[in-house]
Enzyme design. Structure first.
Site, PDB file in Angstrom:
ATOM      1  N   GLU A  19       0.826  -1.205   0.000  1.00  0.00           N
ATOM      2  CA  GLU A  19       0.000   0.000   0.000  1.00  0.00           C
ATOM      3  C   GLU A  19       0.865   1.262   0.000  1.00  0.00           C
ATOM      4  O   GLU A  19       0.541   2.250  -0.640  1.00  0.00           O
ATOM      5  CB  GLU A  19      -0.900   0.037   1.238  1.00  0.00           C
ATOM      6  CG  GLU A  19      -2.073  -0.906   1.195  1.00  0.00           C
ATOM      7  CD  GLU A  19      -2.902  -0.777   2.446  1.00  0.00           C
ATOM      8  OE1 GLU A  19      -4.015  -0.217   2.347  1.00  0.00           O
ATOM      9  OE2 GLU A  19      -2.451  -1.218   3.527  1.00  0.00           O
ATOM     10  N   GLU A  50      -6.201   6.721  11.320  1.00  0.00           N
ATOM     11  CA  GLU A  50      -6.330   7.412  12.599  1.00  0.00           C
ATOM     12  C   GLU A  50      -5.168   8.386  12.817  1.00  0.00           C
ATOM     13  O   GLU A  50      -5.355   9.494  13.327  1.00  0.00           O
ATOM     14  CB  GLU A  50      -6.368   6.397  13.756  1.00  0.00           C
ATOM     15  CG  GLU A  50      -7.595   5.529  13.773  1.00  0.00           C
ATOM     16  CD  GLU A  50      -7.505   4.261  12.910  1.00  0.00           C
ATOM     17  OE1 GLU A  50      -8.341   3.363  13.120  1.00  0.00           O
ATOM     18  OE2 GLU A  50      -6.619   4.176  12.034  1.00  0.00           O
ATOM     19  N   TYR A  65     -10.342  28.593   5.218  1.00  0.00           N
ATOM     20  CA  TYR A  65     -10.329  27.220   4.738  1.00  0.00           C
ATOM     21  C   TYR A  65      -9.238  26.953   3.705  1.00  0.00           C
ATOM     22  O   TYR A  65      -8.871  25.806   3.483  1.00  0.00           O
ATOM     23  CB  TYR A  65     -11.698  26.744   4.259  1.00  0.00           C
ATOM     24  CG  TYR A  65     -12.404  27.628   3.257  1.00  0.00           C
ATOM     25  CD1 TYR A  65     -12.045  27.639   1.930  1.00  0.00           C
ATOM     26  CD2 TYR A  65     -13.458  28.425   3.658  1.00  0.00           C
ATOM     27  CE1 TYR A  65     -12.711  28.433   1.021  1.00  0.00           C
ATOM     28  CE2 TYR A  65     -14.132  29.225   2.755  1.00  0.00           C
ATOM     29  CZ  TYR A  65     -13.749  29.223   1.430  1.00  0.00           C
ATOM     30  OH  TYR A  65     -14.400  30.010   0.530  1.00  0.00           O
ATOM     31  N   LYS A 125     -10.423   5.836   2.793  1.00  0.00           N
ATOM     32  CA  LYS A 125      -9.550   5.194   1.811  1.00  0.00           C
ATOM     33  C   LYS A 125     -10.441   4.467   0.821  1.00  0.00           C
ATOM     34  O   LYS A 125     -11.278   3.641   1.211  1.00  0.00           O
ATOM     35  CB  LYS A 125      -8.613   4.192   2.481  1.00  0.00           C
ATOM     36  CG  LYS A 125      -7.695   3.467   1.505  1.00  0.00           C
ATOM     37  CD  LYS A 125      -6.962   2.299   2.147  1.00  0.00           C
ATOM     38  CE  LYS A 125      -5.960   2.779   3.146  1.00  0.00           C
ATOM     39  NZ  LYS A 125      -5.099   1.669   3.629  1.00  0.00           N
TER      40      LYS A 125
END
Length: 116
Positions: free
Chosen positions: A21, A72, A53, A98
């Protein structure tokens, strides 16, 4: 109190628990919701009295450039970086998704949400 949000920020990045990955990469989506008092910005039409933003987007982009193993951890880093720039905000909620996670079957995306 009100919220400033960026939804569906997409990146191709190299995050994941496996070496594969981290080499192949994947598509990710980030949502950021910031709870803060922007009454002065609303009243006086001044950017300096709210959360910009564009700056939040740059923070997310910077965090996404460095490989992480866990979604996380990505959310935690984003919250920490936003708090560095905007320590006065009340709450920051970050969701990291993901696309097509490697779960051994059909799954559109995995998602975590962290508040801090």
């Amino acid at each position: 109190m009100g919220t400033v949000a960026l939804e569906g920020i997409e990146f191709f990045a190299y995050h994941g628990t496996s070496e594969e990955e981290q080499k192949i990469g994947n598509k990710f989506s980030i949502d950021v919701i910031i709870t803060t008092d922007f009454m002065e910005a609303a009243r006086y039409d001044r950017l300096k009295d709210t959360v910009n933003y564009e700056i939040v987007y740059r923070i997310v982009a910077k965090v996404m450039q460095k490989s992480s193993r866990l979604l996380e951890h990505i959310a935690y880093k984003i919250i920490g970086e936003i708090r560095t720039v905007y320590p006065e905000v009340e709450m920051i909620e970050v969701s990291v998704s993901k696309f097509n996670p490697p779960v051994g079957g059909v799954c559109a995306r995995s998602r975590i949400t962290l508040k801090g």
